[in-house]
Design an enzyme around this catalytic site. Structure first.
Site, PDB file in Angstrom:
ATOM      1  N   GLU A 167      37.604  18.962 -97.220  1.00  0.00           N
ATOM      2  CA  GLU A 167      38.626  17.918 -97.278  1.00  0.00           C
ATOM      3  C   GLU A 167      38.598  17.096 -98.558  1.00  0.00           C
ATOM      4  O   GLU A 167      38.525  15.858 -98.524  1.00  0.00           O
ATOM      5  CB  GLU A 167      38.538  17.012 -96.037  1.00  0.00           C
ATOM      6  CG  GLU A 167      38.812  17.777 -94.756  1.00  0.00           C
ATOM      7  CD  GLU A 167      39.129  16.903 -93.558  1.00  0.00           C
ATOM      8  OE1 GLU A 167      39.182  15.674 -93.702  1.00  0.00           O
ATOM      9  OE2 GLU A 167      39.344  17.462 -92.467  1.00  0.00           O
ATOM     10  N   GLU A 376      38.467  23.169 -88.236  1.00  0.00           N
ATOM     11  CA  GLU A 376      38.269  21.969 -87.412  1.00  0.00           C
ATOM     12  C   GLU A 376      39.541  21.680 -86.633  1.00  0.00           C
ATOM     13  O   GLU A 376      40.647  21.827 -87.167  1.00  0.00           O
ATOM     14  CB  GLU A 376      37.917  20.737 -88.260  1.00  0.00           C
ATOM     15  CG  GLU A 376      36.530  20.752 -88.825  1.00  0.00           C
ATOM     16  CD  GLU A 376      36.184  19.482 -89.594  1.00  0.00           C
ATOM     17  OE1 GLU A 376      36.602  18.389 -89.171  1.00  0.00           O
ATOM     18  OE2 GLU A 376      35.497  19.608 -90.624  1.00  0.00           O
TER      19      GLU A 376
HETATM   20  C1  BG6 Z   1      37.203  15.821 -90.311  1.00  0.00           C
HETATM   21  C2  BG6 Z   1      35.866  15.838 -91.018  1.00  0.00           C
HETATM   22  O1  BG6 Z   1      38.173  15.334 -91.125  1.00  0.00           O
HETATM   23  O2  BG6 Z   1      37.293  15.010 -89.178  1.00  0.00           O
HETATM   24  C3  BG6 Z   1      34.670  15.689 -90.078  1.00  0.00           C
HETATM   25  O3  BG6 Z   1      35.744  17.015 -91.761  1.00  0.00           O
HETATM   26  C4  BG6 Z   1      34.958  14.599 -89.065  1.00  0.00           C
HETATM   27  O4  BG6 Z   1      33.525  15.423 -90.855  1.00  0.00           O
HETATM   28  C5  BG6 Z   1      36.206  14.979 -88.278  1.00  0.00           C
HETATM   29  O5  BG6 Z   1      33.896  14.317 -88.217  1.00  0.00           O
HETATM   30  C6  BG6 Z   1      36.555  14.003 -87.174  1.00  0.00           C
HETATM   31  O6  BG6 Z   1      36.652  12.716 -87.694  1.00  0.00           O
HETATM   32  P1  BG6 Z   1      35.884  11.508 -87.011  1.00  0.00           P
HETATM   33  O7  BG6 Z   1      36.154  10.346 -87.880  1.00  0.00           O
HETATM   34  O8  BG6 Z   1      36.501  11.373 -85.682  1.00  0.00           O
HETATM   35  O9  BG6 Z   1      34.468  11.908 -86.968  1.00  0.00           O
END
Ligand code: BG6
Length: 476
Positions: A167, A376
């Protein structure tokens, strides 16, 4: 397009989950690892837990891989901690760090799980920062090149799927949240210099992977948030296009076409921004041909027209999981974001929008025609063990079912998608909310207040996902 049947996934489709070293491993001062800037940052996010223990995957990795195998995984995407591999400025390789990842990779392969490895996921070593100011200084390029070459040489005989920087677009868009604006006086201008340095590091990784890993493939990992215009007013459409450029397209065009697009060059010129592109830089970037896109997608956004006379309003993420805290930003003369009345939101005000997944895959396929993997996608929620000692995460199951169905529809639409990896397998540390925002299929018994026994407890979603993936996407 509507189809008469449920989606059909390709025979060799890889199903798994995703993590990042600093959010899952813990053991920050063990095995020769030295601190990363994100360790210091996570300490500032009280009352949430910091990353010193997280899910303690460092000590539980065997058990975690066994659970992945039981679930039916065919892939696992994780990241390598730079400061575990190269702990000091002298560039010496840490054998204990190499051993940890060797053991993890071998354990995965023994269980027929394909490793997909991210080289950089937000964890700049403190020593790099002290040596040169991290991403702010071009000295980082050689240090990064050295680190990635060590990884390719050590693990490239077994790891064939590599990801460069997680990202990059979000790190530049939310510099403050992820801490990379540290030390910058004028972030809005300096961020483009930093971004250029990151592009050079990404390019170095792509080139080195192709040079050193036999059959190795590598891609970037954009965080993708589809942007819809708020209405059919033509001005809103242009605003959505501006938002798309400035949060996503500028990066994706660069990775594929290996040159800055016309939009961003004009934007720099109009705003008197110098990204500090030096002789030889664009030649290096030109050499770095990516093999696929790894995509992170959780939600969608809505943009609308923002007249030049409007007042600037800074975006504020929801930092505590009480609905209604997110502040939609205004960028006068460019675009503003707005709420979407057509979708529900999570407690963190993230839009629950499965169609965003299909939109993203269609958009990326239409623009770039490169294979894609989802690295993700997931549902963050407040969770604790119920009285029966279980976690009945119906909402997560619904979220995942709807999202994965849309991945299937995109495949039916003709998009080439090779793997789906949800966030996350076990609960792990969230970027800003410690253990209060959980994503896992497997509960980790610990809280922000107290470190408990870190026991792994399968949630209902574990069983649901297992059935789905063991049937290769037939049993919903
Ligand atoms: C993604 C990241 O954008 O979102 C992760 O690559 C992150 O590292 C995930 O944990 C979820 O975001 P958050 O803020 O809910 O942990």
């Amino acid at each position: 397009m509507y189809y008469k049947t449920n989606p059909i996934f390709p025979k060799d489709f890889m199903w798994g989950a995703s993590s990042a070293a600093w959010q899952v491993e813990g053991a920050v001062a063990e095995g020769g690892r030295t601190p990363a800037i994100i360790d210091l940052n996570s300490k500032k996010k009280k009352p949430f837990a910091d990353n010193s223990i997280a899910a303690d995957h460092y000590h539980h990795y065997k058990e975690d891989v066994q659970l992945m195998a039981e679930c039916g995984f065919s892939s696992y995407r994780f990241s390598i901690s730079w400061s575990r591999i190269i702990p000091h400025e002298d560039g010496e390789v840490n054998p204990e760090g190499i051993k940890f990842y060797n053991d993890l990779i071998n354990e995965l392969l023994k269980n027929n799980i394909t490793p997909i490895v991210t080289l950089y996921h937000y964890d700049m070593p403190v020593w790099v920062d002290e040596m040169c100011g991290g991403w702010r200084n071009r000295t980082v390029i050689d240090a990064f090149d050295h680190y990635v070459r060590v990884c390719f040489k050590a693990f490239g005989d077994r790891v064939k799927y590599w990801l460069s920087i997680n990202e990059q677009n979000m790190q530049i868009c939310y510099g403050n949240w992820l801490g990379i604006d540290k030390g910058c006086d004028d972030w809005e201008k300096e961020k483009w210099k930093i971004n250029h340095i990151m592009n050079l590091c990404h390019a170095k990784a792509v080139i080195a992977c192709h040079e050193l890993v036999d059959g190795g493939k590598i891609g970037p990992v954009p965080g993708y948030v589809p942007i819809y215009p708020e209405s059919c007013k033509p001005e809103d459409q242009i605003a959505a296009m501006n938002a798309e450029e400035l949060t996503e397209k500028v990066w994706n065009d660069l990775y594929v076409h290996r040159e800055y697009n016309g939009f961003i060059k004009k934007y720099w010129e109009d705003n008197n921004i110098d990204p500090d592109i030096r002789p030889g830089d664009m030649e290096l970037i030109k050499e770095a041909k990516i093999d696929f896109f790894a995509l992170n997608c959780y939600r969608s956004n809505v943009a609308k027209d923002c007249k030049p006379e409007e007042e600037y309003l800074e975006l504020q993420l929801n930092k505590n999981g009480v609905k209604g805290q997110f502040i939609y930003p205004k960028y006068p003369g460019v675009y503003q974001l707005a709420a979407n009345p057509n979708v529900e939101t999570t407690d963190w005000d993230w839009e629950i929008d499965p169609i965003a997944m299909r939109y993203m895959l269609r958009y990326m396929w239409d623009h770039y025609q490169l294979p894609m993997m989802i690295t993700e996608n997931g549902y963050g929620a407040h969770e604790s063990l119920g009285e029966d000692g279980c976690v009945h995460d119906e909402e997560r199951i619904n979220f995942l079912r709807d999202q994965i169905y849309q991945v299937g529809l995109a495949i039916m639409d003709g998009c080439e998608v090779i793997s789906y990896n949800l966030w996350s397998f076990t609960d792990l540390l969230s970027t800003g909310n410690g253990m209060a925002k959980r994503y896992g299929l497997v509960y980790v018994n610990t809280t922000d207040e107290d470190v408990l026994d870190l026991r792994r407890i399968k949630k209902d979603s574990f069983y649901w996902y297992s059935k789905l993936i063991k049937s290769n996407g037939k049993e919903w």
